[in-house]
Design a protein around this motif. Structure first.
Motif, short mmCIF file in Angstrom:
data_model
loop_
_atom_site.label_atom_id
_atom_site.label_comp_id
_atom_site.label_asym_id
_atom_site.label_seq_id
_atom_site.Cartn_x
_atom_site.Cartn_y
_atom_site.Cartn_z
N GLY A 14 0.50 -1.30 0.21
CA GLY A 14 -0.27 0.03 -0.04
C GLY A 14 0.46 1.14 0.04
O GLY A 14 0.38 2.08 -0.70
N GLN A 15 2.14 1.16 -0.06
CA GLN A 15 2.83 1.96 0.55
C GLN A 15 3.43 2.36 -1.22
O GLN A 15 3.62 1.70 -1.77
CB GLN A 15 4.09 2.40 1.45
N ARG A 33 3.97 2.28 -6.38
CA ARG A 33 2.99 2.07 -5.50
C ARG A 33 3.07 0.14 -5.03
O ARG A 33 2.78 -0.76 -6.09
CB ARG A 33 1.11 2.05 -5.46
N ARG A 35 1.87 -2.56 -4.42
CA ARG A 35 0.25 -3.85 -4.69
C ARG A 35 0.11 -4.87 -3.54
O ARG A 35 -0.74 -4.99 -3.57
CB ARG A 35 -0.08 -3.80 -5.80
N LYS A 36 0.92 -6.17 -3.64
CA LYS A 36 0.83 -6.51 -2.77
C LYS A 36 2.45 -7.76 -2.70
O LYS A 36 3.44 -7.11 -3.17
CB LYS A 36 -0.05 -8.23 -3.38
#
Length: 79
Positions: A14-15, A33, A35-36
């Motif tokens: 999320g960062q 970003r 994502r996972k």
């Protein structure tokens, strides 16, 4: 050290990041970003877009967590 440990443990989903890459013998900054985190592969899926682009133009890449930790340590990655 704590940030590197967190990065290796998959805690940065999320960062937003800024990542310096070398392309055609030139340094290029990309926004991204996270994502996972792929726990079994110990890798992150990150959406990247160029400086003159937006998130809508992003492309996904998978990077091992240790590579991101190395780039963070070398100051080629900011979180």
């Amino acid at each position: 050290l704590v940030q590197i440990e967190d990065l290796l443990a998959g805690r940065y989903v999320g960062q937003y990041i800024c990542h310096l890459w070398e392309e055609n013998d030139e340094e290029v900054f990309y926004h991204g970003r996270i994502r996972k985190y792929l726990k079994g592969k110990k890798s992150y899926v990150i959406s990247y877009w160029g400086e003159s682009e937006s998130f809508d133009d992003a492309s996904d890449f998978t990077f091992p967590a240790f590579k991101l930790a190395t780039d963070f340590y070398l100051k080629d990655l900011t979180i």
